[in-house]
Design an enzyme around this catalytic site. Structure first.
Site, PDB file in Angstrom:
ATOM      1  N   SER A   1       0.797  -1.222   0.000  1.00 20.54           N
ATOM      2  CA  SER A   1       0.000   0.000   0.000  1.00 20.54           C
ATOM      3  C   SER A   1       0.832   1.277   0.000  1.00 20.54           C
ATOM      4  O   SER A   1       0.372   2.304  -0.476  1.00 20.54           O
ATOM      5  CB  SER A   1      -0.940   0.004   1.198  1.00 20.54           C
ATOM      6  OG  SER A   1      -0.221  -0.199   2.394  1.00 20.54           O
ATOM      7  N   HIS A  20      -5.818  -3.712  -1.590  1.00 18.48           N
ATOM      8  CA  HIS A  20      -5.647  -2.655  -2.601  1.00 18.48           C
ATOM      9  C   HIS A  20      -5.784  -3.194  -4.021  1.00 18.48           C
ATOM     10  O   HIS A  20      -5.506  -2.484  -4.981  1.00 18.48           O
ATOM     11  CB  HIS A  20      -4.277  -1.984  -2.459  1.00 18.48           C
ATOM     12  CG  HIS A  20      -4.227  -0.984  -1.349  1.00 18.48           C
ATOM     13  ND1 HIS A  20      -4.744   0.288  -1.461  1.00 18.48           N
ATOM     14  CD2 HIS A  20      -3.746  -1.078  -0.094  1.00 18.48           C
ATOM     15  CE1 HIS A  20      -4.562   0.938  -0.332  1.00 18.48           C
ATOM     16  NE2 HIS A  20      -3.955   0.134   0.524  1.00 18.48           N
ATOM     17  N   LYS A  57     -12.322  -0.129   0.620  1.00 16.00           N
ATOM     18  CA  LYS A  57     -11.549   0.594  -0.401  1.00 16.00           C
ATOM     19  C   LYS A  57     -12.361   0.628  -1.704  1.00 16.00           C
ATOM     20  O   LYS A  57     -13.375   1.295  -1.752  1.00 16.00           O
ATOM     21  CB  LYS A  57     -10.163  -0.044  -0.533  1.00 16.00           C
ATOM     22  CG  LYS A  57      -9.344   0.236   0.728  1.00 16.00           C
ATOM     23  CD  LYS A  57      -7.924  -0.260   0.685  1.00 16.00           C
ATOM     24  CE  LYS A  57      -7.169   0.266   1.902  1.00 16.00           C
ATOM     25  NZ  LYS A  57      -6.587  -0.769   2.757  1.00 16.00           N
TER      26      LYS A  57
HETATM   27  C1  LIG Z   1      -6.419  -1.045   4.162  1.00 14.44           C
HETATM   28  C2  LIG Z   1      -5.778  -2.338   4.420  1.00 14.44           C
HETATM   29  C3  LIG Z   1      -6.178  -3.139   5.483  1.00 14.44           C
HETATM   30  C4  LIG Z   1      -7.201  -2.688   6.479  1.00 14.44           C
HETATM   31  O1  LIG Z   1      -8.481  -2.758   5.955  1.00 14.44           O
HETATM   32  P1  LIG Z   1      -9.706  -2.226   6.831  1.00 14.44           P
HETATM   33  O2  LIG Z   1     -10.868  -2.953   6.296  1.00 14.44           O
HETATM   34  O3  LIG Z   1      -9.737  -0.760   6.632  1.00 14.44           O
HETATM   35  O4  LIG Z   1      -9.387  -2.588   8.246  1.00 14.44           O
HETATM   36  C5  LIG Z   1      -5.596  -4.377   5.630  1.00 14.44           C
HETATM   37  N1  LIG Z   1      -4.639  -4.798   4.787  1.00 14.44           N
HETATM   38  C6  LIG Z   1      -4.206  -4.044   3.769  1.00 14.44           C
HETATM   39  C7  LIG Z   1      -3.154  -4.570   2.860  1.00 14.44           C
HETATM   40  C8  LIG Z   1      -4.759  -2.790   3.559  1.00 14.44           C
HETATM   41  O5  LIG Z   1      -4.320  -2.030   2.567  1.00 14.44           O
END
Ligand SMILES: *Cc1c(COP(=O)(O)O)cnc(C)c1O
Length: 402
Positions: free
Chosen positions: A187, A215, A246
């Protein structure tokens, strides 16, 4: 005295963070999450181009999602007031779990309140002292924490470095079960994991593969099915974790998807599933609509890759160092945190919202401004960003970043 030393210590840590450009201020939006947002913190700034959300497909304020959530609120009610295994499992949870399994072409899926919770629960439930987890050095904080919560021996390999992964696999020889854990897309860097090679090595050494595709889901791979589909290794990835927060609408919620035995056992033992409240039904209903749009969303993804190529191309032409190569995460590397802060202030005073990332979110000395492209951006938005970047007074310093 009493507790004063404790509070004094926090105050000086806060002051230090401010002095070093590491302090994170919340930016308060006064509009829905979309390509252009109004900012209420400090001076009111209307209609900034938002270059820092995870709203990759532009679904966060999509009318179909809003309508699905509203309808569900009226029909299914507001909250579940229970964890899933007591009386918090609504028909719509089962529907969404089936839909995610169908979308990702897996056996089964278990929902969590977030992907952070999914990662917090998955390792501890599946592995113990007799096992080994091998984790990419740039994995998301939630994977790192999830691994900390389980008793398995931990090994780390350098980011996406297959020789180093193989070294770790050799070191793990003799363990009962070996699990390789990787982000599908890293990320902070926008790097796509070399999943084909990871799966080849896993196959050779008899290891399981877990991919956190937060992502990637909705964004890359055929039908937006993420990195296992992109590399055509869906059969070799036993566990996929991901988020609904996301590309898939951006509300909240996470999941673990994969082999039957794994998901069935997680319903018995995953602590965030057993001890944290069920997702709001309206979120599940809107997520169903989001998956429909994402699955049929080649036009979003085409637009997204064109915009991303334009932004990456333009920034490279300015001589800037970028992370990754094709993902809509476009990190502009700044090195020192204060340079990243200056760049974001320059962008901000010219109508563009982006935030600096510095320690502890990225390693010391590797501060950056991470821009993220959304399918809701117009070509003009991207060109505006490039024009403003070109006007950055310290552009030369940025070009010198190692
Ligand atoms: C954003 C993200 C998370 C967390 O996701 P949430 O649903 O917001 O808790 C976990 N792992 C990765 C790789 C992320 O980019």
């Amino acid at each position: 005295m009493g507790l004063e030393p404790f509070f004094g210590r926090l105050r000086s840590a806060i002051d230090d963070a401010r002095r070093d450009g590491l302090y994170k201020d919340e930016i308060i939006l006064g509009s829905p999450q979309q390509a252009r947002v109004d900012i209420l913190s400090g001076e009111i700034e209307p209609s900034l181009i938002n270059m820092c959300s995870n709203n990759y497909l532009g679904l966060a304020n999509n009318p179909k999602l809003v309508a699905a959530a509203r309808e569900s609120l009226l029909v299914d009610g507001f909250g579940m007031a229970s964890v899933r295994f007591i009386c918090g499992s609504h028909a719509v949870h089962k529907q969404l779990e089936r839909r995610i399994s169908q979308f990702l072409q897996t056996d089964d899926t278990i929902l969590f309140s977030s992907c952070f919770d999914a990662n917090a629960g998955v390792f501890e439930a599946l592995l113990d002292e007799e096992d080994v987890v091998i984790s990419d050095a740039l994995n998301h904080a939630s994977i790192i924490d999830g691994i900390r919560l389980c008793k398995a021996r931990r090994l780390r390999y350098r980011n996406n470095d297959m020789a180093d992964l193989e070294r770790a696999l050799k070191e793990a020889a003799g363990a009962r079960t070996v699990l390789i854990a990787t982000d599908g897309v890293f990320s902070m860097d926008g790097i796509v994991a070399d999943l084909r090679s990871i799966c080849d090595l896993a196959h050779r050494y008899g290891a399981l593969v877990l991919v956190d595709d937060s992502h990637a889901v909705g964004v890359i791979g055929p039908g937006g099915r993420g990195t296992p589909a992109l590399f055509d290794v869906q059969e070799q990835v036993q566990i996929v974790t991901g988020t609904l927060g996301k590309a898939l609408g951006g509300a909240s919620g996470g999941y673990v998807s994969g082999r039957n035995e794994i998901i069935t056992w997680l319903r018995q033992r995953a602590r965030p599933y057993l001890f944290s409240n069920a997702l709001m039904p309206a979120i599940c209903s809107a997520s169903l609509a989001a998956i429909d749009l994402a699955e049929a969303g080649d036009q979003f993804r085409d637009h997204l890759s064109r915009q991303t190529a334009r932004l990456r191309g333009g920034l490279s032409q300015l001589g800037l160092k970028l992370g990754g190569s094709s993902h809509p995460i476009v990190p502009v590397l700044c090195g020192e945190p204060l340079l990243a802060v200056e760049l974001t202030s320059h962008l901000r005073s010219n109508g563009i919202l982006a935030v600096p990332f510095s320690f502890p979110v990225v390693p010391q000395g590797q501060a950056r401004v991470r821009m993220q492209v959304s399918a809701s951006h117009t070509l003009q938005d991207i060109d505006d960003v490039l024009a403003v970047m070109e006007q950055f007074p310290n552009l030369d310093e940025l070009r010198d970043v190692a």
